[in-house]
Design a protein around this motif. Sequence first.
Motif, short mmCIF file in Angstrom:
data_model
loop_
_atom_site.label_atom_id
_atom_site.label_comp_id
_atom_site.label_asym_id
_atom_site.label_seq_id
_atom_site.Cartn_x
_atom_site.Cartn_y
_atom_site.Cartn_z
N PRO A 154 1.10 -0.80 -0.21
CA PRO A 154 -0.51 0.18 -0.14
C PRO A 154 0.70 1.25 -0.13
N ASP A 155 0.53 2.02 -1.09
CA ASP A 155 1.31 3.46 -0.50
C ASP A 155 0.65 3.84 0.33
N TRP A 156 1.27 4.16 1.54
CA TRP A 156 0.14 4.86 2.69
C TRP A 156 0.34 6.66 2.36
N ARG A 157 0.78 6.93 2.31
CA ARG A 157 0.85 8.43 1.68
C ARG A 157 -0.60 8.92 0.58
N LYS A 158 -0.71 7.82 -0.30
CA LYS A 158 -1.86 8.13 -1.33
C LYS A 158 -3.15 7.93 -0.57
N VAL A 159 -3.17 6.69 0.71
CA VAL A 159 -3.98 6.46 1.26
C VAL A 159 -4.32 7.43 2.26
N ALA A 160 -3.76 8.15 2.44
CA ALA A 160 -3.72 9.18 3.95
C ALA A 160 -4.15 10.45 3.27
N GLU A 161 -4.50 10.66 1.11
CA GLU A 161 -5.16 11.56 0.98
C GLU A 161 -6.84 11.43 0.83
N ASP A 162 -6.89 10.16 1.21
CA ASP A 162 -8.45 8.97 1.24
C ASP A 162 -9.05 8.80 2.32
N TYR A 163 -8.14 8.56 3.73
CA TYR A 163 -8.66 7.84 4.16
C TYR A 163 -8.06 8.67 5.74
N ALA A 164 -8.16 8.54 6.75
CA ALA A 164 -7.58 8.88 8.08
C ALA A 164 -7.05 7.77 9.03
N GLY A 165 -7.59 6.87 8.55
CA GLY A 165 -6.75 5.43 8.99
C GLY A 165 -7.69 4.54 8.46
N ALA A 166 -6.54 3.04 8.59
CA ALA A 166 -7.45 2.25 7.90
C ALA A 166 -7.52 0.80 9.26
N HIS A 167 -8.18 0.17 9.37
CA HIS A 167 -9.16 -0.53 10.79
C HIS A 167 -8.93 -2.34 9.53
N MET A 168 -7.90 -3.35 10.13
CA MET A 168 -7.69 -4.48 9.66
C MET A 168 -8.50 -5.42 10.76
N THR A 169 -9.12 -6.07 10.16
CA THR A 169 -9.59 -7.08 10.88
C THR A 169 -9.37 -8.37 11.62
N LEU A 170 -10.04 -8.81 12.63
CA LEU A 170 -8.77 -10.26 12.47
C LEU A 170 -9.18 -11.30 11.38
#
Length: 109
Positions: A43-59
Amino acid sequence: MPWYTWELRVTDPAADVLDIHSAGTWADFVGRYPLVHNGSVFPDWRKVAEDYAGAHMTLRAIVATQGFRFPVGDGLAAAPYWDLESVLWLRWHFSGLRLVEITRPHDPG
């Protein structure tokens, strides 16, 4: 080594957090935000941060993806780095923090 539990006070309850709940959503996510490095797609976290405040990974997603690589548009998605259900915050949406608990794990010796 003690474990620390912190409470973070959220300032923006509407902060958009991406929910990754399966192997398919992990592969779709990496395919939407690809960063190719040494033949693997991360994942390109810089680009993700443009769209989302965070990412939740479920169990459920962790169990379904650990140790596996998934085909995405630019190659094979690397297995995620999570070992427990959590949120990776990409933008700060908190007014402060408070130490809730310090736990000393049992040392069987």
